[in-house]
Design a protein around this motif. Structure first.
Motif, PDB file in Angstrom:
ATOM      1  N   UNK A 130      33.905 -16.749  13.611  1.00 25.45           N
ATOM      2  CA  UNK A 130      33.468 -16.308  12.355  1.00 25.45           C
ATOM      3  C   UNK A 130      33.282 -14.869  12.127  1.00 25.45           C
ATOM      4  N   UNK A 131      32.678 -14.415  13.190  1.00 37.51           N
ATOM      5  CA  UNK A 131      32.359 -12.628  13.091  1.00 37.51           C
ATOM      6  C   UNK A 131      33.735 -12.178  13.332  1.00 37.51           C
ATOM      7  N   UNK A 132      34.533 -12.792  13.850  1.00 37.51           N
ATOM      8  CA  UNK A 132      35.910 -12.071  13.986  1.00 37.51           C
ATOM      9  C   UNK A 132      36.893 -11.942  12.721  1.00 37.51           C
ATOM     10  N   UNK A 133      36.634 -12.927  11.814  1.00 40.11           N
ATOM     11  CA  UNK A 133      37.226 -13.087  10.708  1.00 40.11           C
ATOM     12  C   UNK A 133      36.264 -12.723   9.416  1.00 40.11           C
ATOM     13  N   UNK A 134      34.798 -12.517   9.634  1.00 36.91           N
ATOM     14  CA  UNK A 134      34.105 -11.769   8.656  1.00 36.91           C
ATOM     15  C   UNK A 134      33.756 -12.989   7.516  1.00 36.91           C
ATOM     16  N   UNK A 135      33.594 -14.165   8.226  1.00 37.29           N
ATOM     17  CA  UNK A 135      33.304 -15.437   7.479  1.00 37.29           C
ATOM     18  C   UNK A 135      31.931 -15.519   7.019  1.00 37.29           C
ATOM     19  N   UNK A 136      31.265 -14.877   6.128  1.00 37.78           N
ATOM     20  CA  UNK A 136      29.868 -14.577   5.991  1.00 37.78           C
ATOM     21  C   UNK A 136      29.182 -15.931   5.625  1.00 37.78           C
ATOM     22  N   UNK A 137      29.810 -16.832   5.042  1.00 39.19           N
ATOM     23  CA  UNK A 137      29.277 -18.082   4.790  1.00 39.19           C
ATOM     24  C   UNK A 137      29.080 -19.000   6.107  1.00 39.19           C
ATOM     25  N   UNK A 138      30.191 -18.800   7.017  1.00 35.71           N
ATOM     26  CA  UNK A 138      30.247 -19.375   8.160  1.00 35.71           C
ATOM     27  C   UNK A 138      29.139 -18.676   9.285  1.00 35.71           C
ATOM     28  N   UNK A 139      29.271 -17.472   9.066  1.00 37.54           N
ATOM     29  CA  UNK A 139      28.181 -16.943   9.972  1.00 37.54           C
ATOM     30  C   UNK A 139      26.929 -17.330   9.611  1.00 37.54           C
ATOM     31  N   UNK A 140      26.198 -17.459   8.312  1.00 36.45           N
ATOM     32  CA  UNK A 140      25.065 -18.024   8.024  1.00 36.45           C
ATOM     33  C   UNK A 140      25.067 -19.267   8.631  1.00 36.45           C
ATOM     34  N   UNK A 141      25.965 -20.286   8.585  1.00 34.03           N
ATOM     35  CA  UNK A 141      25.877 -21.638   8.793  1.00 34.03           C
ATOM     36  C   UNK A 141      25.400 -21.435  10.720  1.00 34.03           C
ATOM     37  N   UNK A 142      26.266 -20.726  11.387  1.00 35.70           N
ATOM     38  CA  UNK A 142      26.279 -20.676  12.520  1.00 35.70           C
ATOM     39  C   UNK A 142      24.842 -20.217  13.215  1.00 35.70           C
ATOM     40  N   UNK A 143      24.280 -19.171  12.453  1.00 41.58           N
ATOM     41  CA  UNK A 143      22.988 -18.612  12.941  1.00 41.58           C
ATOM     42  C   UNK A 143      21.995 -19.636  12.542  1.00 41.58           C
ATOM     43  N   UNK A 144      21.962 -20.589  11.565  1.00 42.02           N
ATOM     44  CA  UNK A 144      21.154 -21.528  11.452  1.00 42.02           C
ATOM     45  C   UNK A 144      21.339 -22.549  12.415  1.00 42.02           C
ATOM     46  N   UNK A 145      22.468 -23.142  12.875  1.00 38.65           N
ATOM     47  CA  UNK A 145      22.638 -23.798  13.828  1.00 38.65           C
ATOM     48  C   UNK A 145      22.152 -23.681  15.273  1.00 38.65           C
ATOM     49  N   UNK A 146      22.286 -22.280  15.667  1.00 41.52           N
ATOM     50  CA  UNK A 146      21.880 -21.668  16.890  1.00 41.52           C
ATOM     51  C   UNK A 146      20.298 -21.710  16.855  1.00 41.52           C
TER      52      UNK A 146
END
Length: 721
Positions: A196-212
């Motif tokens: 997600x960080x590689x493709x700058x998917x901001x919504x996805x980044x937020x979701x991953x931060x929440x899950x981690x």
């Protein structure tokens, strides 16, 4: 169309939407109309999910209308309409998923999948499979979910769709977390975040931060978890999903509870609920209610905790969201136990265990392992296939080169020994290189053989697991036959209790409830019993208790209900005391002895109701004879059971029952039926014959239950004198 969404838009966007609406109203071609509606939807979908749904509903309806008769359509037009319908269905599925209508959601996702398959839109197929997997996950079907996620992931890897791959990896991580494999979950989450960080998917980044953050919360590394949640909240909110922001607030509340800062936890719970309510996130609202329940429990305000947990459980049952049912039931158990309401606490603990066991079933775990190995095998096999093709290509080139050199040698053999020497030297090198390639080919084949062997072992283990499951189900089915055999047949019951009925509805294949009948001379003994638990454990206890009742009457010659219960308790306790472990299981029961118009009754927790019909002197009334508040089983203070004697009149009706009927959840608000409603029902049907009463009581139960799961065994006996 006026909507709240418009308050969020700029003047330029409003002018643009107005022009799109004019195009929609005047367009002569439906392809133009669909594209214009799609552009309109692009402007508002972030702000108003209801309007988003309505616009996609229009797109799907227009597309379906055109597809009703395709004779005049070109292949390109058919593909356009099918694709548009599939996309519309997908958005409609997401809407119903967020509203908690899981059955509606899966219906639209399946329609979307069918449409995408029809036009072979591979990326759309992967998304539809992923979305259906989400519903399976919400329903607690992890095996079904992981199979769909894995299929989706494979398609996305073949396409190089990094955003889709990240989505699939994230959800597989989520299931590993729920199964308790925290390290595996973190591995999948971090892979997902990197993509997600590689493709700058901001919504996805937020979701991953929440899950981690959730992973570290599960490890009780609360400060580290809070770091990830705060990183999420620091992102641009216009580029993230409000549902994830709401979830982060809830998760932070759990961390603050872990750190002992309950006031800050409550503050974050309320923030999370506000965000989720603003976007109508029903699943998120359930989790906020449960989070509030846990926080109020930590603050010592258990009545408020119970209020929120009940709201969460009601919504979760309606959604058939097993994970949310588990969390809400545990919250209720904690508060009921704290308040000393042991009966309710036990019921919620049983519900918690039942839902937990369903979610963490061995079959689901085995399927996750099987799918993971299967995916590894297929991926390796594909790589081997590619490698083998390359080997063959190199070998073919070497052979062609060798043939050319041989021909050259034949034509120019006379040019001398030195050239011949070099030629044979080159040929030797070529053969040596070919030998190396062939050796590597053999190694590859051996690796493939090992993987195939592993796959066969996993498949064999899975088949054995299925066979074991079938054997267990067959055994339970046979146990049902045995349990049915010990129940008195309807013909026998009718021969002694002519005007009567029995409503018997086990929750599972076998039951903890049972009804019982014996006779001694002119005395008819009958009972409705409720043993601890239901399903197989309840059935095993019922066999012990049923046998104890029979022995009390047949061996000891007892006919007085109180004395029968005393002796039955003595036998049951003696049976369970043979175990090395303390067994507190037992039975609640209402036991009657009818001799002419004289009724003797004794009860353990379960009361006797007598309804006297309307007569000239008075209206119909219900008389309750209360039971002793002690079970048939081990108890702190063992007192003799009381026998009550009642003189009946012709037309009086006796009712005895277990608590399964009145404890059933249902109705519009998902509440219990309760004893008051049962009394009113029985009074309202007194003028009906007993067989008709049986049908009305059963129909009322089914209508009340609706789509809710039956929570316990049900046994109701009615006898008219």
């Amino acid at each position: 169309m006026v909507s709240w969404a418009y308050a969020q838009l700029s003047d330029e966007q409003l002018i643009y939407i107005d022009s799109l609406q004019q195009v929609i109203a005047t367009a002569k071609n439906d392809t133009v109309r669909i594209r214009a509606i799609g552009l309109w939807d692009n402007q508002i979908w972030r702000y108003d999910i209801d309007l988003d749904y309505q616009l996609n509903q229009r797109i799907a309806a227009i597309a379906d209308s055109n597809l009703a008769d395709t004779t005049s359509l070109s292949p390109e037009e058919i593909a356009f309409y099918v694709g548009a319908a599939g996309t519309g269905y997908n958005i409609m599925g997401i809407y119903h998923q967020d509203q908690g209508n899981l059955l509606e959601a899966i219906k639209y996702y399946q329609l979307s999948l069918a449409a995408k398959q029809r036009v072979n839109e591979v990326d759309g197929i992967a998304q539809a499979l992923h979305n259906i997997g989400n519903i399976k996950y919400m329903q607690g079907n992890y095996a079904g979910a992981v199979e769909l996620y894995t299929r989706s992931l494979k398609i996305r890897e073949e396409l190089g769709n990094k955003k889709g791959m990240a989505q699939s990896l994230n959800n597989i991580g989520l299931m590993n977390l729920e199964q308790g494999d925290i390290d595996k979950a973190l591995e999948f989450y971090q892979k997902s975040l990197a993509l997600k960080e590689e493709i700058e998917d901001h919504r996805g980044i937020a979701n991953s931060l929440n899950n981690i953050g959730n992973v570290y919360q599960d490890r009780e590394e609360f400060n580290k978890a809070l770091d990830y949640y705060n990183r999420l909240l620091a992102l641009d909110p216009s580029k993230t999903d409000a549902k994830v922001i709401g979830a982060a607030y809830n998760n932070m509340a759990a961390c603050y509870i872990g750190l002992g800062d309950f006031e800050t936890a409550l503050e974050h719970c309320l923030k999370g609920l506000k965000v989720k309510e603003s976007v109508h996130d029903q699943r998120g609202i359930i989790r906020s209610y449960t989070s509030l329940a846990n926080t109020y429990h930590a603050l010592g305000n258990d009545p408020e905790a119970i209020r929120y947990a009940q709201k969460a459980l009601q919504m979760a049952r309606k959604m058939q969201a097993l994970l949310e049912v588990k969390h809400a039931a545990l919250a209720l158990y904690d508060s009921y136990k704290q308040m000393g309401n042991n009966h309710q606490a036990l019921a919620m603990y049983e519900l918690y265990i039942e839902s937990r066991d369903s979610l963490e079933s061995e079959a689901n775990k085995k399927e996750i392992i099987r799918q993971e190995l299967l995916y590894t095998y297929e991926k390796q096999a594909a790589a081997d296939s590619t490698k083998n093709a390359e080997v063959e290509k190199v070998k073919d080139a070497q052979i062609a080169e060798q043939k050319a050199e041989n021909k050259q040698f034949e034509l120019k053999a006379e040019q001398g020994k030195q050239r011949t020497f070099y030629l044979y030297g080159g040929l030797g090198l070529a053969l040596l290189f070919g030998g190396v390639i062939f050796s590597r080919f053999q190694v590859t084949n051996r690796q493939k053989s090992v993987i195939e062997t592993q796959k066969k072992q996993v498949d064999r283990a899975y088949d054995e697991l299925e066979e074991k499951n079938k054997e267990i189900l067959d055994s339970i089915a046979y146990a049902k036959r045995i349990q049915t055999a010990i129940l008195p047949p309807t013909k026998v019951v009718k021969s002694y209790l002519t005007d009567s009925f029995i409503l018997y509805k086990p929750k599972d294949i076998v039951a903890g409830d049972f009804y019982w009948l014996e006779h001694q001379d002119d005395i008819v003994l009958f009972a409705a019993a409720d043993c601890t638990g239901h399903g197989v454990p309840g059935a095993m206890v019922s066999v012990v208790c049923h046998n104890a009742l029979n022995r009390s009457v047949r061996e000891h010659g007892l006919t007085d209900p109180g004395k029968i219960l005393n002796k039955t308790r003595e036998i049951v306790v003696a049976e369970f005391e043979k175990s090395d472990e303390e067994v507190k299981d037992g039975m609640d029961i209402a036991l009657c002895a009818l001799q002419g118009h004289t009724l003797h009754y004794a009860g353990a927790h379960n009361p006797l109701w007598i309804i006297k019909p309307e007569r000239k002197s008075h209206a119909a009334e219900l008389v309750e004879i209360k039971a002793n508040k002690q079970p048939i089983g081990k108890f702190d203070a063992l007192l003799p059971y009381t026998t009550h004697t009642i003189e009946l009149e012709p037309g009086d009706t006796i009712y005895i029952f277990s608590d399964g009927y009145v404890d059933q959840f249902g109705g519009e608000k998902g509440k219990k039926f309760k004893a008051k409603a049962f009394r009113e029902l029985l009074l309202s049907i007194q003028h009906e014959p007993m067989e008709r009463q049986h049908k009305l009581i059963n129909a009322t139960f089914e209508n009340w239950k609706g789509d809710f799961e039956q929570v316990d065994d049900v046994c109701v006996m009615g006898v008219k004198v």
